[in-house]
Motif scaffolding. Structure first.
Motif, PDB file in Angstrom:
ATOM      1  N   SER A 144       0.823  -1.202   0.000  1.00 14.17           N
ATOM      2  CA  SER A 144       0.000   0.000   0.000  1.00 14.17           C
ATOM      3  C   SER A 144       0.855   1.249   0.000  1.00 14.17           C
ATOM      4  O   SER A 144       2.000   1.247   0.447  1.00 14.17           O
ATOM      5  CB  SER A 144      -0.919   0.025   1.228  1.00 14.17           C
ATOM      6  OG  SER A 144      -1.802  -1.076   1.245  1.00 14.17           O
ATOM      7  N   VAL A 152      -8.772   0.259 -10.918  1.00 16.63           N
ATOM      8  CA  VAL A 152      -8.370   0.487  -9.534  1.00 16.63           C
ATOM      9  C   VAL A 152      -9.529   0.390  -8.563  1.00 16.63           C
ATOM     10  O   VAL A 152      -9.312   0.475  -7.340  1.00 16.63           O
ATOM     11  CB  VAL A 152      -7.679   1.851  -9.367  1.00 16.63           C
ATOM     12  CG1 VAL A 152      -6.522   1.989 -10.341  1.00 16.63           C
ATOM     13  CG2 VAL A 152      -8.677   2.993  -9.555  1.00 16.63           C
ATOM     14  N   ARG A 163      -9.601  -1.031  -4.875  1.00 23.78           N
ATOM     15  CA  ARG A 163      -8.245  -1.025  -4.339  1.00 23.78           C
ATOM     16  C   ARG A 163      -7.783   0.372  -3.933  1.00 23.78           C
ATOM     17  O   ARG A 163      -7.016   0.523  -2.990  1.00 23.78           O
ATOM     18  CB  ARG A 163      -7.262  -1.594  -5.357  1.00 23.78           C
ATOM     19  CG  ARG A 163      -7.544  -3.036  -5.750  1.00 23.78           C
ATOM     20  CD  ARG A 163      -6.433  -3.603  -6.628  1.00 23.78           C
ATOM     21  NE  ARG A 163      -6.306  -2.885  -7.891  1.00 23.78           N
ATOM     22  CZ  ARG A 163      -5.219  -2.210  -8.276  1.00 23.78           C
ATOM     23  NH1 ARG A 163      -4.155  -2.165  -7.486  1.00 23.78           N
ATOM     24  NH2 ARG A 163      -5.193  -1.593  -9.451  1.00 23.78           N
ATOM     25  N   MET A 195      -3.782   3.785  -1.900  1.00 27.98           N
ATOM     26  CA  MET A 195      -3.637   2.724  -2.877  1.00 27.98           C
ATOM     27  C   MET A 195      -3.279   1.433  -2.157  1.00 27.98           C
ATOM     28  O   MET A 195      -2.246   1.357  -1.489  1.00 27.98           O
ATOM     29  CB  MET A 195      -2.566   3.076  -3.906  1.00 27.98           C
ATOM     30  CG  MET A 195      -2.797   4.415  -4.598  1.00 27.98           C
ATOM     31  SD  MET A 195      -1.589   4.757  -5.904  1.00 27.98           S
ATOM     32  CE  MET A 195      -0.094   4.869  -4.923  1.00 27.98           C
ATOM     33  N   ASN A 196      -4.129   0.460  -2.297  1.00 23.40           N
ATOM     34  CA  ASN A 196      -3.921  -0.841  -1.671  1.00 23.40           C
ATOM     35  C   ASN A 196      -3.782  -1.916  -2.736  1.00 23.40           C
ATOM     36  O   ASN A 196      -4.179  -1.735  -3.883  1.00 23.40           O
ATOM     37  CB  ASN A 196      -5.084  -1.185  -0.742  1.00 23.40           C
ATOM     38  CG  ASN A 196      -5.247  -0.214   0.399  1.00 23.40           C
ATOM     39  OD1 ASN A 196      -4.267   0.277   0.961  1.00 23.40           O
ATOM     40  ND2 ASN A 196      -6.493   0.062   0.778  1.00 23.40           N
ATOM     41  N   SER A 197      -3.248  -3.039  -2.329  1.00 20.61           N
ATOM     42  CA  SER A 197      -3.095  -4.188  -3.227  1.00 20.61           C
ATOM     43  C   SER A 197      -2.461  -3.780  -4.545  1.00 20.61           C
ATOM     44  O   SER A 197      -2.944  -4.116  -5.627  1.00 20.61           O
ATOM     45  CB  SER A 197      -4.462  -4.850  -3.468  1.00 20.61           C
ATOM     46  OG  SER A 197      -5.047  -5.275  -2.257  1.00 20.61           O
ATOM     47  N   LYS A 205      -0.362  -3.383  -7.829  1.00 14.80           N
ATOM     48  CA  LYS A 205       0.082  -4.304  -8.855  1.00 14.80           C
ATOM     49  C   LYS A 205       1.164  -3.642  -9.689  1.00 14.80           C
ATOM     50  O   LYS A 205       1.310  -2.425  -9.687  1.00 14.80           O
ATOM     51  CB  LYS A 205      -1.091  -4.693  -9.761  1.00 14.80           C
ATOM     52  CG  LYS A 205      -2.307  -5.236  -9.034  1.00 14.80           C
ATOM     53  CD  LYS A 205      -3.459  -5.440 -10.006  1.00 14.80           C
ATOM     54  CE  LYS A 205      -4.692  -5.959  -9.305  1.00 14.80           C
ATOM     55  NZ  LYS A 205      -5.828  -6.122 -10.244  1.00 14.80           N
ATOM     56  N   ASP A 253       0.246  -0.788 -11.815  1.00 16.95           N
ATOM     57  CA  ASP A 253      -0.043   0.490 -11.183  1.00 16.95           C
ATOM     58  C   ASP A 253       1.159   1.426 -11.202  1.00 16.95           C
ATOM     59  O   ASP A 253       1.028   2.604 -10.852  1.00 16.95           O
ATOM     60  CB  ASP A 253      -0.486   0.291  -9.733  1.00 16.95           C
ATOM     61  CG  ASP A 253      -1.808  -0.437  -9.621  1.00 16.95           C
ATOM     62  OD1 ASP A 253      -2.723  -0.140 -10.413  1.00 16.95           O
ATOM     63  OD2 ASP A 253      -1.926  -1.301  -8.725  1.00 16.95           O
TER      64      ASP A 253
END
Length: 122
Positions: free
Chosen positions: A17, A64, A67, A83-85, A87, A90
């Motif tokens: 994150s 997004v 997330r 911003m989580n998870s 990738k 991203d």
């Protein structure tokens, strides 16, 4: 022009994150919709998220959704993007932009920040 300033970018592990901030010195900050955009190398700038003047209305790109979360603190004239998870896809330079002419959604952003780099490692 009002110059938004993004901060909080950096290197993060995939699945991790990161929180970005966008600060803007404007008396009317709490009347503006604010958007987040990103641009990866070789790709066009794309919409990520937007937030209304009061934070009640948010919109997210499908990529997004679920997330990322936009929020704002008008007392600090700052908008955030949690911003989580994260990738690998991203990874990009993230920009915030103000829309002086819309308070609900970002239609024609006209005040852009310089961007902050988000790098995702796997």
């Amino acid at each position: 022009q009002v110059q938004p300033v993004e901060s909080g970018g950096g290197l993060v592990q995939a699945g991790g994150s990161l929180t970005l901030s966008c600060a803007a010195a404007s008396y009317y900050f709490d009347s503006y919709a604010v958007g987040w955009f990103r641009q990866a190398p070789g790709k066009e700038r794309e919409f990520v998220a937007s937030i209304s003047w009061d934070g009640a209305n948010t919109h997210y790109a499908d990529s997004v959704k679920g997330r990322f979360t936009a929020s704002r603190d008008n007392a600090k004239t700052t908008v955030y993007l949690q911003m989580n998870s994260l990738k690998s896809e991203d990874a990009a330079v993230y920009y915030c932009a103000l829309d002086r002419f819309s308070g609900v959604v970002v239609r024609t952003p006209d005040y852009w920040g310089q961007g902050t780099q988000v790098t995702v490692s796997s």
